[in-house]
Design an enzyme around this catalytic site. Structure first.
Site, PDB file in Angstrom:
ATOM      1  N   ASN A  79      24.413  12.967  27.636  1.00  8.04           N
ATOM      2  CA  ASN A  79      24.650  14.319  28.159  1.00  8.04           C
ATOM      3  C   ASN A  79      24.925  15.346  27.062  1.00  8.04           C
ATOM      4  O   ASN A  79      25.340  16.461  27.347  1.00  8.04           O
ATOM      5  CB  ASN A  79      25.806  14.304  29.162  1.00  8.04           C
ATOM      6  N   ILE A  86      26.398  20.606  25.613  1.00  5.08           N
ATOM      7  CA  ILE A  86      26.925  19.639  26.573  1.00  5.08           C
ATOM      8  C   ILE A  86      26.425  19.955  27.975  1.00  5.08           C
ATOM      9  O   ILE A  86      26.457  21.126  28.400  1.00  5.08           O
ATOM     10  CB  ILE A  86      28.478  19.683  26.571  1.00  5.08           C
ATOM     11  N   CYS A  87      25.982  18.934  28.693  1.00  4.57           N
ATOM     12  CA  CYS A  87      25.573  19.126  30.085  1.00  4.57           C
ATOM     13  C   CYS A  87      26.761  18.778  30.975  1.00  4.57           C
ATOM     14  O   CYS A  87      27.010  17.611  31.256  1.00  4.57           O
ATOM     15  CB  CYS A  87      24.378  18.246  30.423  1.00  4.57           C
ATOM     16  N   LEU A  88      27.482  19.782  31.395  1.00  2.00           N
ATOM     17  CA  LEU A  88      28.683  19.546  32.191  1.00  2.00           C
ATOM     18  C   LEU A  88      28.762  20.654  33.236  1.00  2.00           C
ATOM     19  O   LEU A  88      28.739  21.835  32.889  1.00  2.00           O
ATOM     20  CB  LEU A  88      29.914  19.565  31.261  1.00  2.00           C
TER      21      LEU A  88
END
Lengths: 151, 488
Positions: A79, A86-88
């Site tokens: 991620n 960041i993939c959040l």
């Protein structure tokens, strides 16, 4: 520059006085909206033993808009991409002004404990994580040793 | 003020004709338009379309009437009625039915009430706002139906930030994971700056018009007219103010007999040569739900549409929810065409690609050619105008005597326009008898149009009766083709 909002002052004070275990966030000397962050790799994760540097910036309309966070230390994670982005969800559409720097950093730490290859940002990493998890974990450990342990 | 209903002009009836024909037409029209026997006008003219061009105030009145009706029926505030109508495509009946079945469910799914109601009570007279962490007296705090309390100033800033990003009808509560929407009256209560209020109202108005299936903004530049029609079909609308002509359903140039999705596909394909189109096809996709164009500017394949909030997979455009483990099928397909390795296969593929290109060019050349002819014939019309001027000045007939030439040029443009749009239709048609019939009719129309064009260019030496006869034939061919193939 406009005066620092009370919200940011309070958050900074609390981060200094009651730091989150395994996380340090220190504001920059010249810019109180820019934080130098260090997250320790969680126990029982391939990142254990590593110290990961991140940068965190509070935009002008924080907390109405989410902070901008990026990994500076290279990390092998499905991620997190090559540039440290960041993939959040809470950094994007799930952001709420009631969230804080502290909650964001805790979520990032939790992401290290529980990678989510179904919602990937780094495709090659995510693919390996699904196809051959043990090799992916080996890579993650190797990267942690190489990039997150020296300093 | 009520605008007159614009009707599409089907059979050109204002042209001059010989005495006999005139009588026939007189009686024929009398039958057709009589109030006793109502004939469905769309049977006679496949492009018949009833609509009104409304000004902003008229649209507001129309929306407000619907809002008021629902608000009275369900005994809720107009603001909440707007939230319901906006999320149900302004379908009053559907809302009322759902409300009668299960009001709580309706209010929760429409994000008016929280799924789990909480009763947070504050006993202290002073509390901290969770957003600005400033202690303030309780009377400075406000909450939506979910009871999440925030101070007045934070609500204001929250709304201003959202409005600056162009968000209006989908602003939600500030609490974490809370999806309750802020209705209009709540937002307006907290917006003090006049320009913010104005922007908010402008954005909500746009959202309401876009979610209303009977309304469409005129696509003309700087035009604020809204077209209203009960017929939610891909028909031709002409803006009464800026004279733009467009398809009511998709807002693009009118495209009969081709339908909205096909013409979009065709136009994207045609534009493929341009750099912009290359970029668009390489970096953007249309949202599978609302079809808005989305640029992927990050690496994550889990996409959420900014416009309609639909979650989907960038690779296969499937719904993200039903995705889970099949995910990697998508990327494998894309990265591993598996064909390039086999040389025989590769040659086949190359051959097929060449054939496909040949087919495309066949249709594209004709499409492009008619588009150019349309422009050239505009110039012909200009020349015609000056020639008629000269004639009138030198006493050869009056201005009115020569008007038939203008109606001929107008009809020519209309026929050629339809002919141009038959090419994308044919391109995407499956081979078979229906396509043969279509291409037969298309060829007939084309022949009559070229005849008409030739006769108009040589108007002075062409007999007027001959020209009018040709006009009639061309228009009949056009109508026949549309009657058989226009499916809206």
């Amino acid at each position: 520059m406009a005066a620092l909002p009370r919200r940011i002052i309070k958050e900074t004070q609390r981060l200094m006085q009651e730091p989150v275990p395994g996380i340090s966030a220190v504001p920059d000397d010249s810019n109180a909206r820019y934080f130098h962050v260090i997250v320790t790799g969680p126990e029982d994760s391939p990142f254990e033993g590593g110290l990961f540097k991140l940068e965190l910036f509070l935009p002008e309309d924080y907390p109405m808009s989410a902070p901008k966070v990026r990994f500076i230390t290279k990390i092998y994670h499905p991620n997190i991409d090559r540039l440290g982005r960041i993939c959040l969800d809470i950094l994007k559409d799930k952001w709420s002004p009631a969230l804080q720097i502290r909650t964001v950093l805790l979520s990032i730490q939790a992401l290290l404990s529980a990678p989510n290859p179904d919602d990937p940002l780094a495709n090659d990493v995510a693919e390996l994580w699904k196809v051959n998890e043990s090799e992916a974990i080996r890579n993650a450990k190797e990267w942690t040793r190489r990039y997150a342990m020296d300093n | 003020m009520e605008e007159p209903i614009n009707r599409s002009q089907g059979g050109e009836s204002d042209m001059e004709c010989s005495d006999n024909e005139c009588y026939e037409e007189y009686y024929y029209d009398l039958n057709d338009d009589s109030d006793i026997e109502q004939v469905d006008p769309s049977k006679k003219d496949p492009e018949h379309f009833e609509y009104k061009c409304l000004l902003e105030e008229q649209v507001e009145r129309l929306l407000n009437e619907t809002v008021e009706r629902l608000s009275n029926m369900l005994d809720i505030t107009p603001s909440l009625a707007k939230v319901l109508l906006h999320s149900h495509s302004w379908n009053n009946n559907e809302i009322v039915t759902k409300y009668r079945e299960n009001p709580t469910n309706l209010l929760v799914t429409s994000r008016i009430e929280p799924a789990v109601s909480s009763t947070i009570t504050h006993n202290a007279r002073y509390i901290h706002c969770p957003v600005c962490v400033t202690p303030q007296s309780l009377d400075k705090f406000y909450s939506l139906s979910c009871s999440h309390m925030f101070c007045k100033d934070c609500w204001t800033t929250h709304f201003e930030v959202q409005i600056t990003q162009g968000i209006s009808t989908t602003i939600s509560c500030m609490a974490r994971d809370c999806v309750v929407l802020a209705p209009e009256d709540f937002v307006l209560k907290h917006l003090t700056r006049p320009n913010m209020r104005e922007k908010y109202q402008q954005f909500t108005f746009q959202d309401y018009v876009k979610s209303h299936p009977e309304l469409r903004f005129c696509p003309g530049p700087n035009c604020s007219i809204v077209i209203h029609s009960k017929e939610m079909k891909a028909k031709r609308a002409t803006c009464s103010q800026c004279k733009s002509i467009f398809c009511f359903r998709c807002g693009m140039n009118y495209h009969a007999p081709t339908d909205c999705l096909v013409i979009k596909k065709w136009l994207t394909k045609c534009a493929d040569d341009s750099e912009t189109a290359n970029y668009i096809s390489a970096h953007t996709k249309d949202c599978p739900k609302c079809h808005i164009c989305i640029e992927k500017n990050g690496g994550c394949n889990h996409m959420q549409c900014y416009n309609c909030k639909h979650d989907f997979c960038w690779m296969c455009l499937g719904d993200w929810k039903s995705h889970g483990s099949e995910y990697y099928e998508c990327s494998r397909y894309r990265e591993n065409p598996n064909i390039a390795h086999e040389s025989v296969h590769a040659q086949n593929v190359l051959f097929q690609a060449r054939e496909a290109l040949k087919k495309y060019l066949h249709y594209y050349e004709r499409w492009e050619n008619h588009s150019k002819s349309l422009k050239l014939e505009e110039q012909t019309l200009e020349k015609l105008r000056s020639r008629i001027n000269q004639k009138v000045m030198s006493g050869l007939g009056t201005w009115i005597d020569w008007q038939y030439l203008f109606s001929a040029a107008g009809l020519l443009a209309k026929c050629r326009y339809t002919l141009q749009y038959t090419y994308p239709f044919a391109y995407y048609m499956d081979p078979g008898p229906r396509k043969e019939l279509f291409e037969y009719q298309q060829a007939q129309l084309e022949a009559e149009i070229e005849n008409l064009s030739w006769k108009i260019e040589r108007a002075e030496t062409t007999d007027r009766g001959d020209l009018e006869n040709q006009m009639d034939i061309a228009e009949k061919r056009r109508t026949t083709l549309l009657k058989d193939f226009l499916d809206v």
